[in-house]
Structure formats: C-alpha cells, structure tokens
Design an enzyme around this catalytic site. Structure first.
Site, PDB file in Angstrom:
ATOM      1  N   SER A  83       4.999  49.289  -3.326  1.00 20.37           N
ATOM      2  CA  SER A  83       6.047  48.395  -2.830  1.00 20.37           C
ATOM      3  C   SER A  83       6.482  48.832  -1.440  1.00 20.37           C
ATOM      4  O   SER A  83       6.540  50.039  -1.144  1.00 20.37           O
ATOM      5  CB  SER A  83       7.251  48.435  -3.780  1.00 20.37           C
ATOM      6  OG  SER A  83       8.378  47.850  -3.167  1.00 20.37           O
ATOM      7  N   GLY A 140      21.992  41.033  -8.838  1.00 23.61           N
ATOM      8  CA  GLY A 140      22.240  39.818  -9.615  1.00 23.61           C
ATOM      9  C   GLY A 140      21.489  38.612  -9.073  1.00 23.61           C
ATOM     10  O   GLY A 140      21.769  37.478  -9.453  1.00 23.61           O
ATOM     11  N   SER A 144      13.931  41.313 -10.145  1.00 22.35           N
ATOM     12  CA  SER A 144      12.976  41.670 -11.206  1.00 22.35           C
ATOM     13  C   SER A 144      12.121  40.463 -11.598  1.00 22.35           C
ATOM     14  O   SER A 144      10.897  40.584 -11.741  1.00 22.35           O
ATOM     15  CB  SER A 144      13.697  42.243 -12.421  1.00 22.35           C
ATOM     16  OG  SER A 144      14.623  41.326 -12.961  1.00 22.35           O
ATOM     17  N   ASP A 193      16.241  33.772 -15.568  1.00 25.06           N
ATOM     18  CA  ASP A 193      15.717  34.208 -14.274  1.00 25.06           C
ATOM     19  C   ASP A 193      14.264  33.775 -14.068  1.00 25.06           C
ATOM     20  O   ASP A 193      13.878  33.317 -12.991  1.00 25.06           O
ATOM     21  CB  ASP A 193      15.781  35.739 -14.162  1.00 25.06           C
ATOM     22  CG  ASP A 193      17.174  36.278 -14.427  1.00 25.06           C
ATOM     23  OD1 ASP A 193      18.125  35.488 -14.417  1.00 25.06           O
ATOM     24  OD2 ASP A 193      17.288  37.503 -14.660  1.00 25.06           O
TER      25      ASP A 193
HETATM   26  P1  ADP Z   1      17.929  42.124 -10.342  1.00 25.13           P
HETATM   27  O1  ADP Z   1      16.826  41.465 -11.069  1.00 25.13           O
HETATM   28  O2  ADP Z   1      19.219  41.398 -10.487  1.00 25.13           O
HETATM   29  O3  ADP Z   1      17.607  42.388  -8.907  1.00 25.13           O
HETATM   30  P2  ADP Z   1      17.280  44.229 -12.175  1.00 25.13           P
HETATM   31  O4  ADP Z   1      17.956  45.504 -12.527  1.00 25.13           O
HETATM   32  O5  ADP Z   1      16.970  43.266 -13.245  1.00 25.13           O
HETATM   33  O6  ADP Z   1      18.167  43.547 -11.032  1.00 25.13           O
HETATM   34  O7  ADP Z   1      15.910  44.541 -11.466  1.00 25.13           O
HETATM   35  C1  ADP Z   1      15.852  45.439 -10.383  1.00 25.13           C
HETATM   36  C2  ADP Z   1      14.670  46.373 -10.568  1.00 25.13           C
HETATM   37  O8  ADP Z   1      13.436  45.652 -10.362  1.00 25.13           O
HETATM   38  C3  ADP Z   1      14.633  47.466  -9.533  1.00 25.13           C
HETATM   39  O9  ADP Z   1      15.429  48.561  -9.932  1.00 25.13           O
HETATM   40  C4  ADP Z   1      13.153  47.821  -9.523  1.00 25.13           C
HETATM   41  O10 ADP Z   1      12.818  48.632 -10.629  1.00 25.13           O
HETATM   42  C5  ADP Z   1      12.493  46.470  -9.742  1.00 25.13           C
HETATM   43  N1  ADP Z   1      12.104  45.812  -8.455  1.00 25.13           N
HETATM   44  C6  ADP Z   1      12.420  44.555  -8.093  1.00 25.13           C
HETATM   45  N2  ADP Z   1      11.895  44.246  -6.886  1.00 25.13           N
HETATM   46  C7  ADP Z   1      11.238  45.339  -6.460  1.00 25.13           C
HETATM   47  C8  ADP Z   1      10.485  45.650  -5.270  1.00 25.13           C
HETATM   48  N3  ADP Z   1      10.316  44.767  -4.291  1.00 25.13           N
HETATM   49  N4  ADP Z   1       9.934  46.890  -5.194  1.00 25.13           N
HETATM   50  C9  ADP Z   1      10.097  47.793  -6.198  1.00 25.13           C
HETATM   51  N5  ADP Z   1      10.786  47.554  -7.315  1.00 25.13           N
HETATM   52  C10 ADP Z   1      11.366  46.346  -7.465  1.00 25.13           C
HETATM   53 MG    MG Z   2      16.743  41.242 -13.196  1.00 30.29          MG
END
Ligand code: ADP
Ligand code: MG
Length: 423
Positions: A83, A140, A144, A193
């Site tokens: 990433s 939020g 993910s 989502d």
């Molecule tokens: P939200 O979906 O609201 O942003 P979540 O806690 O459900 O919050 O998801 C966030 C998690 O998704 C991050 O902590 C990471 O593990 C993963 N993630 C999402 N996008 C990325 C990215 N571009 N690079 C690495 N990890 C990511």
């Molecule tokens: Mg999420």
C-alpha cells in the site's frame, strides 16, 4: 497568521492519476507490469445509521475519493500486497490452507477477498497487488470497503468470474467483500459499505433495503441526489478524533438489538418499524404511540433507547427520501439533526468531537448536520448552501483548536460512480 490553522480539504485523485500511481507502485514493488487497475469509492451514509444489521434502510452515496488497485494474477496460490501508505513493506500470504483470521494487519482485507472466493469454490489463484488511496482510514468513510470491493472487482476480472459487469453479479462480489471483513479481518460489518461502493451511481443516492431475502432488484433503488442543481453542497468533516476501541461497542450494540428483537418476538427491529408504520401510516403522533407501546414491553432502559433509535432511524430514511425529492431542505435538514441527536442520546455512539462539529455546523447555518458511519470518532456531514463549505469547515477547525482537539480535515462530497476498471 490567518492560514496557520487553515482547514485542509482532502482532494480526490482523478482516475488517470490513480491508475498511473498504482501502476508505478506495482512495477517498483514487483518488477513487472500489472494486468490492469481498478478502483472503488469510499462512501458517506446520508441517513440510516446502525440500521443495516437490523434489516433496516440506509442511504449512502459513493465518494469521489477512491482506492486504486493495480493487480496481476499469479500461477501459484500466493498473495502479495503493498500500500502507498507504507510502500516499503510487502505483506505475503499463502491462500492454500488459509483459515479464517489467518492473516493479520491490513493485508487481511484484500487477502480475505481471495480467501472468500476460494471458500465459495470460485477458480481464484494468487495475486500481486498495489494500492493507492485517498480515502481517509478509519474515518467512517469506509476505506475498508473501498479496499475489499476494489480487490473483488479486480479478481473477478483477471479470473474471468463474470460477476462485476452486472448489478446482480456485484451482489455476489459484495458478499465476498463482507466475508473478508467479518471473517478474515475480524471487523464486524453489516453490508452498507460494500453495497455503497459497488452499487452507488453518479448523481444518485442508493436507497438500500437490508431486509433479508430480497433480490438485487428489490433491495436497492437509485434516488436523485444532484446537490448542485439545488444550490447545495454536502460538507464532510473528518474529526480526526483519536481512535477509540470501538470493536466491542459495535458488537455490544448489535447484541442488544438482537436481544431486544427476541424479547419483542420479532426476527429483527425492522419488523417493529414496519408493523407500527403499517397501522399508524404517516401520522407522527400515532407512530410515537405505537413505538411507546412496543418500548413499554422492554424491561431494560438501555434496550429501550437502542430500539427507539433503530426504529425512528428507519422511518427517518424514508422521510428524508421524500423530503429531499420534494425539495424541502428545511425538513431534510431537520431529519439529519434528529438522526444525530438520536445517535448521541439513544444509541450513544458519538464523542465530543462529533457533537461539537455538528453543533458548529448547525450554528453556522447548515440545514442540518449529523455524524456519519459507525461513530466513536470519524466524520460528520452537513447540508449547506453552495459555496459555504470552506467557511463552515474553518469554523469547526477553529473551535477544535480552542478545545485542544486534533485538527480536523474536510472533503467535498459529490455523489460519485461505483467501483470500476480504470486501466
Ligand atoms: P473505515 O472503513 O471507516 O475507513 P475501518 O476500521 O473499517 O475504517 O477500516 C480501516 C482499515 O482498513 C485500516 O486500519 C487498514 O487496516 C485498512 N485499509 C483501508 N485502506 C487502506 C489502504 N489504502 N492501505 C492500507 N490499509 C488500508
Ligand atoms: Mg470500514
């Protein structure tokens, strides 16, 4: 001096640039070219919070802010992911023999999608992937789902599964993305989502009905959501509140809803909302009375609050859809406000940063403002007159600075397109 605390607006990455950057990261990491680049959006939920796992209604739009994935299939069953957030670090996993929860850290999200596909006996082998994203993480806004849905679409394409090209097929990919989050990443999710990321259309809000057993044709309808045509903007402010340990809280809210439904003799709280609405119609006082009668059957005051939120929130979704379609912005805003107040007082998932941001937006003339997403931090949305977003975001940032809160960030939400292939 004036600029010292200037609130940052997070830009979206245009498709071409996202494709170029993801390809570049892929080539630099793995030493060859990807098979293609796909992307999937983050989302904001306009209204209908904590309703998805109660078989209720919600109303998300896709954001212009997206996660790009450059991917190539592999002959073996290995998965490698990198990433842009930490470009020096490649995570690897072996899909053969992989079990639920077997991958730790962020790699669980993309690897879990391939795992879920293989569990469903789809012909999926390993892959190399590189992610570039401008969706803020853990705010939020569903970074993910942007990750799992972009992965699902990419794997669907390179392994010729054929699900990505139709709305019905996408529902299958959505179930893989949900399984990845629930079972591999261990992050409980109700489906809002992933449906938003895969099925929202540009200029539209997705009215999603989470009642079990509905077909893909029955469970969504596309609602016009052209803010510019109405002289409006949707401001999103990420409070950047420190991360709370919210996993237990989410599970606790879900469990309370299930217990309350069992005590009321229904399968889910949607049935309570529907039964009352069927006899009370649109009459607010008859609805209130019907709800009170149901709540009187619950001995536990916490259950009373949780159920009151879920039932009234489900009603607010249809009320909002109707008010917005009729051009009634005062009522649309009032429903935003009522949603937030219910999440604060009855569902108890707000934090001081969310409440202060919402209060400030309201005082500064927003039609309405509410937290969006699961709560315990994250973002708020405010419905404001066109041209006012920056000024209102700045007022929120100034108040945060005075309180000693983290500096918030903002973004402009326009109803954008769903996950797609971009290169
Ligand atoms: P939200 O979906 O609201 O942003 P979540 O806690 O459900 O919050 O998801 C966030 C998690 O998704 C991050 O902590 C990471 O593990 C993963 N993630 C999402 N996008 C990325 C990215 N571009 N690079 C690495 N990890 C990511
Ligand atoms: Mg999420």
């Amino acid at each position: 001096m004036a600029d010292e605390n200037a609130v940052e607006f997070i830009d979206s990455i245009p498709d071409g640039e996202g494709a170029r950057r993801a390809t570049e990261l892929f080539a630099k990491t793995y030493g060859y070219q990807p098979a293609g680049v796909w992307d999937a959006p983050g989302r904001v939920n306009l209204i209908g919070e904590h309703t998805d796992y109660n078989a209720g209604l919600c109303l998300p739009i896709a954001l212009p802010h997206r996660t790009f994935i450059a991917l190539a299939p592999r002959q073996d069953a290995q998965a490698r992911v990198v990433s842009s957030i930490n470009p020096g670090s490649v995570a690897t996993a072996e899909l053969e023999g992989l079990e639920a929860g077997g991958v730790k850290g962020w790699a669980a999200y993309p690897v879990g999608v391939a795992w879920a596909m293989r569990q469903a006996e789809l012909p999926v082998q390993g892959f190399d992937a590189a992610f570039v994203s401008c969706v803020p993480l853990g705010s939020g806004l569903s970074s993910s789902a942007a990750m799992t849905c972009s992965t699902a679409l990419a794997l669907d394409d390179v392994y010729s599964l054929g699900y990505g090209s139709s709305d019905e097929g996408r529902v299958t990919l959505i179930s893989m993305a949900i399984a990845s989050e629930n079972d591999m990443a261990g992050a409980s999710t109700g489906g809002l989502d992933q449906n938003a990321s895969m099925r929202c259309q540009a200029g539209k809000a997705l009215l999603l009905d989470c009642k079990p057993g509905l077909t893909p044709l029955e469970n969504v309808s596309q609602q016009d959501f052209d803010l510019a045509a109405r002289g409006l903007e949707l401001l999103v402010v990420d409070t950047c509140a420190p991360h709370q340990l919210n996993d237990g809280q989410y599970a606790a809210r879900r469990a309370t809803c299930e217990q309350a439904a069992a005590k009321l003799g229904v399968e889910n709280l949607r049935q309570v909302a529907d039964t009352i609405a069927a006899s009370a119609g649109d009459d607010p006082s008859a609805r209130r009375q019907g709800l009170q009668e149901a709540l009187d059957r619950l001995p536990d005051p916490v259950e009373v609050k949780r159920v009151r939120h879920v039932v009234t929130e489900i009603w607010r979704v249809t009320d909002f859809v109707r008010a917005f379609a009729a051009g009634d912005m005062a009522e649309s805003g009032r429903l935003f406000n009522a949603s937030h107040d219910s999440l604060r007082d009855d569902y108890q998932v707000t934090v001081p940063e969310l409440d202060l941001a919402v209060d400030t937006a309201r005082e500064e003339g927003a039609y309405g403002a509410r937290m969006t997403g699961g709560g315990f931090g994250g973002s708020i949305i405010a419905l404001v007159d066109a041209g006012r977003s920056r000024e209102i975001a700045q007022k929120i940032a100034d108040r945060f600075a005075r309180k000693g809160f983290n500096q918030p960030r903002a973004l402009a939400a326009v109803a954008a397109k769903p996950a797609e292939r971009v290169a």
